[in-house]
Design a protein around this motif. Structure first.
Motif, PDB file in Angstrom:
ATOM      1  N   ILE A   1       0.830  -1.205   0.000  1.00 20.68           N
ATOM      2  CA  ILE A   1       0.000   0.000   0.000  1.00 20.68           C
ATOM      3  C   ILE A   1       0.868   1.260   0.000  1.00 20.68           C
ATOM      4  CG2 ILE A   1      -0.381   0.035   2.520  1.00 20.68           C
ATOM      5  CD1 ILE A   1      -3.275   1.121   1.734  1.00 20.68           C
ATOM      6  N   SER A   2       2.057   1.185   0.601  1.00 21.07           N
ATOM      7  CA  SER A   2       2.944   2.362   0.606  1.00 21.07           C
ATOM      8  C   SER A   2       3.384   2.723  -0.805  1.00 21.07           C
ATOM      9  CB  SER A   2       4.187   2.091   1.444  1.00 21.07           C
ATOM     10  OG  SER A   2       3.814   1.850   2.760  1.00 21.07           O
ATOM     11  N   LYS A   3       3.755   1.711  -1.564  1.00 22.86           N
ATOM     12  CA  LYS A   3       4.198   1.928  -2.951  1.00 22.86           C
ATOM     13  C   LYS A   3       3.009   2.461  -3.770  1.00 22.86           C
ATOM     14  CE  LYS A   3       6.573   0.707  -6.908  1.00 22.86           C
ATOM     15  NZ  LYS A   3       5.646   1.220  -7.861  1.00 22.86           N
ATOM     16  N   PHE A   4       1.884   1.839  -3.576  1.00 25.16           N
ATOM     17  CA  PHE A   4       0.653   2.207  -4.275  1.00 25.16           C
ATOM     18  C   PHE A   4       0.298   3.669  -3.958  1.00 25.16           C
ATOM     19  CE2 PHE A   4      -3.900   1.563  -5.359  1.00 25.16           C
ATOM     20  CZ  PHE A   4      -3.764   0.776  -6.486  1.00 25.16           C
ATOM     21  N   PHE A   5       0.424   4.024  -2.694  1.00 22.16           N
ATOM     22  CA  PHE A   5       0.085   5.370  -2.236  1.00 22.16           C
ATOM     23  C   PHE A   5       1.037   6.401  -2.845  1.00 22.16           C
ATOM     24  CE2 PHE A   5       0.163   8.414   1.617  1.00 22.16           C
ATOM     25  CZ  PHE A   5      -0.864   9.183   1.095  1.00 22.16           C
ATOM     26  N   GLU A   6       2.325   6.081  -2.856  1.00 22.56           N
ATOM     27  CA  GLU A   6       3.302   7.031  -3.411  1.00 22.56           C
ATOM     28  C   GLU A   6       3.098   7.214  -4.909  1.00 22.56           C
ATOM     29  OE1 GLU A   6       7.283   6.107  -2.148  1.00 22.56           O
ATOM     30  OE2 GLU A   6       6.910   6.893  -0.142  1.00 22.56           O
TER      31      GLU A   6
ATOM     32  N   HIS B   1       0.864  10.725  -9.308  1.00 21.03           N
ATOM     33  CA  HIS B   1      -0.119  10.986 -10.372  1.00 21.03           C
ATOM     34  C   HIS B   1      -1.035  12.147 -10.008  1.00 21.03           C
ATOM     35  CE1 HIS B   1       1.397   7.863 -12.815  1.00 21.03           C
ATOM     36  NE2 HIS B   1       1.250   6.965 -11.859  1.00 21.03           N
ATOM     37  N   ALA B   2      -1.269  12.331  -8.727  1.00 14.72           N
ATOM     38  CA  ALA B   2      -2.078  13.487  -8.295  1.00 14.72           C
ATOM     39  C   ALA B   2      -1.347  14.779  -8.666  1.00 14.72           C
ATOM     40  CB  ALA B   2      -2.320  13.432  -6.791  1.00 14.72           C
TER      41      ALA B   2
ATOM     42  N   LEU C   1       6.871  14.231  -1.714  1.00 14.37           N
ATOM     43  CA  LEU C   1       5.595  14.063  -2.419  1.00 14.37           C
ATOM     44  C   LEU C   1       4.456  14.671  -1.614  1.00 14.37           C
ATOM     45  CD1 LEU C   1       5.787  10.369  -3.754  1.00 14.37           C
ATOM     46  CD2 LEU C   1       5.898  12.471  -5.089  1.00 14.37           C
ATOM     47  N   LEU C   2       4.456  14.378  -0.330  1.00 15.82           N
ATOM     48  CA  LEU C   2       3.379  14.899   0.519  1.00 15.82           C
ATOM     49  C   LEU C   2       3.421  16.422   0.622  1.00 15.82           C
ATOM     50  CD1 LEU C   2       2.978  12.263   3.350  1.00 15.82           C
ATOM     51  CD2 LEU C   2       1.270  12.953   1.695  1.00 15.82           C
ATOM     52  N   ASN C   3       4.638  16.974   0.648  1.00 14.02           N
ATOM     53  CA  ASN C   3       4.756  18.439   0.696  1.00 14.02           C
ATOM     54  C   ASN C   3       4.178  19.067  -0.566  1.00 14.02           C
ATOM     55  OD1 ASN C   3       5.923  18.357   3.172  1.00 14.02           O
ATOM     56  ND2 ASN C   3       8.030  18.581   2.439  1.00 14.02           N
ATOM     57  N   LYS C   4       4.467  18.430  -1.707  1.00 14.31           N
ATOM     58  CA  LYS C   4       3.981  18.945  -2.994  1.00 14.31           C
ATOM     59  C   LYS C   4       2.450  18.856  -3.044  1.00 14.31           C
ATOM     60  CE  LYS C   4       4.358  20.407  -7.218  1.00 14.31           C
ATOM     61  NZ  LYS C   4       4.562  21.818  -7.410  1.00 14.31           N
ATOM     62  N   VAL C   5       1.937  17.706  -2.627  1.00 17.41           N
ATOM     63  CA  VAL C   5       0.482  17.507  -2.640  1.00 17.41           C
ATOM     64  C   VAL C   5      -0.194  18.465  -1.653  1.00 17.41           C
ATOM     65  CG1 VAL C   5      -1.354  15.822  -2.154  1.00 17.41           C
ATOM     66  CG2 VAL C   5       0.615  15.154  -3.513  1.00 17.41           C
ATOM     67  N   SER C   6       0.495  18.722  -0.577  1.00 14.86           N
ATOM     68  CA  SER C   6      -0.025  19.660   0.415  1.00 14.86           C
ATOM     69  C   SER C   6      -0.151  21.065  -0.186  1.00 14.86           C
ATOM     70  CB  SER C   6       0.920  19.664   1.613  1.00 14.86           C
ATOM     71  OG  SER C   6       0.344  20.344   2.676  1.00 14.86           O
ATOM     72  N   GLU C   7       0.848  21.444  -0.998  1.00 15.27           N
ATOM     73  CA  GLU C   7       0.808  22.757  -1.690  1.00 15.27           C
ATOM     74  C   GLU C   7      -0.370  22.801  -2.668  1.00 15.27           C
ATOM     75  OE1 GLU C   7       4.433  23.718  -3.814  1.00 15.27           O
ATOM     76  OE2 GLU C   7       5.599  23.299  -2.010  1.00 15.27           O
TER      77      GLU C   7
END
Lengths: 190, 195
Positions: free
Chosen positions: A31-36, A41-42, B18-24
């Motif tokens: 799930i970690s790989k999937f999430f990243e 893609h987001a 990644l989370l920082n970017k998505v947070s922005e």
């Protein structure tokens, strides 16, 4: 949010995590790989200038077009084809656009819970020559309004027939039809 | 005051950058990171139900963006063929010219003196001809052979699409040597003008 060696923790709706964990498991990924991957893609989606909800709707449209046998045509060519055929075979042209609308409508009706609302997304996503698309309900009346700065008189006429065909598939009857160059206003009732 | 319903939550770990970017992105879109990640998961589930992975859907949707910027419109293939047949019957030479001009316009968008542009042109053209099961460019010295096959193409569409291709190839400096067009089949042989 806790921070640890270049990693961060984030809260997610528990039910969604369970569903995504199942999906990642089916694909043989953690799930970690999937999430990243999903986060990557987001970021790409955001770079396309749309939010994730819009993206989901656009994707549904693209998927529908693939199923229905969608094909790309240069816009200038489409305008030419419309002008020539409108001049020589107006009735037949009007019929093929209406029939195409009926065909699309049948699919949208089966696929979407509220096919009338899906029409707005469908037109917005596939007809980028339209600058404004609005589908609104006023009591028993449903109004479809399309505005374009580039649509010719002929193209407006045939597009209105396409929308009529779609609404016909949904079981609606045309009540009012106001079509001019670059502007289509149609009103339907059940 | 009504107490807000609490959503059961779990925590997940991911790369900080990644989370920082998505947070922005969440901030730009006026929502919280929690909301955006939930939307993302809903999208993943939606794709999964349809038998796709998110990576594929993002690539597919880029096609729409590309088509938009390249002056292409998406519609029902059958409708295009009907219109093409009617227009071709009504005015063959004007139809051929319209498609030829459109090919010229499409190719002229690329930097035609840059050798990498032709590869990009081909790549994008492949994307827009997803309705043709066979679409091949073969280079042999200065010669270029183009093969397009689709059992669904009508005769008129085959001739007009061939005209589009010739227009595009000429813009890239390829001179037509010969072409063979039949219903559902296009074969073009052209040679690059070397100055």
């Amino acid at each position: 949010m806790t921070q640890r060696k270049g990693k961060k923790l984030v809260y997610v709706n528990s039910n969604l995590v369970d569903s995504v964990a199942k999906a990642s498991h089916e694909r043989g990924e953690t799930i970690s790989k999937f999430f990243e991957d999903a986060l990557t893609h987001a970021i790409k989606v955001a770079s396309m200038g749309c939010d994730l909800k819009e993206f989901g709707q656009f994707f549904e449209v693209l998927y529908a077009q693939r199923i229905l046998g969608g094909a790309f045509v240069p816009l200038d060519v489409l305008n030419f084809l419309t002008t020539v055929t409108f001049k020589h075979s107006r009735g037949a042209l009007s019929d093929v656009w209406f029939d195409s609308g009926v065909w699309h409508g049948k699919y949208l009706k089966e696929r979407f819970v509220d096919p009338v609302l899906s029409l707005e997304v469908f037109l917005t996503a596939s007809r980028w020559d339209l600058s404004e698309v609005e589908v609104k309900r006023f009591g028993d009346v449903t109004r479809v309004r399309c505005v374009s700065t580039v649509l010719s008189e002929e193209a407006s006429q045939v597009l209105s027939r396409f929308v009529e065909g779609i609404m016909h598939s949904f079981g609606y009857k045309l009540q009012k039809n106001d079509v001019m160059k670059g502007m289509i206003i149609l009103e339907f009732s059940v | 005051m009504k107490k807000a319903a609490t959503v059961p939550r779990k925590t997940l770990v991911a790369r900080e950058d990644l989370l920082n970017k998505v947070s922005e992105i969440a901030k730009d879109q006026g929502c919280s990171l929690f909301e955006l990640v939930n939307d993302l998961f809903q999208l993943v589930i939606q794709c999964n139900k349809m038998g796709f992975v998110l990576r594929q859907t993002v690539e597919d949707c880029r096609v729409l963006e590309l088509a938009k910027s390249s002056g292409f419109i998406l519609g029902l293939e059958r409708l295009w063929y009907d219109m093409v047949d009617m227009a071709y019957m009504a005015d063959k030479s004007a139809s051929l010219k319209s498609w030829f001009d459109s090919g010229v316009w499409f190719a002229a968008r690329y930097d035609i003196v840059n050798s990498e542009s032709f590869a990009k042109f081909k790549e994008e053209l492949y994307v827009f001809t997803w309705n043709a099961p066979e679409f091949v460019f073969e280079h042999e010295g200065n010669n270029l052979f183009v093969r397009v096959t689709s059992p669904r193409f009508t005769e008129a569409y085959s001739f007009l699409f061939a005209s589009f291709l010739v227009g595009a190839l000429e813009t890239f400096g390829y001179e037509l040597v010969n072409k063979e067009v039949l219903r559902g089949m296009i074969r073009i042989n052209s040679v690059r003008n070397v100055v």
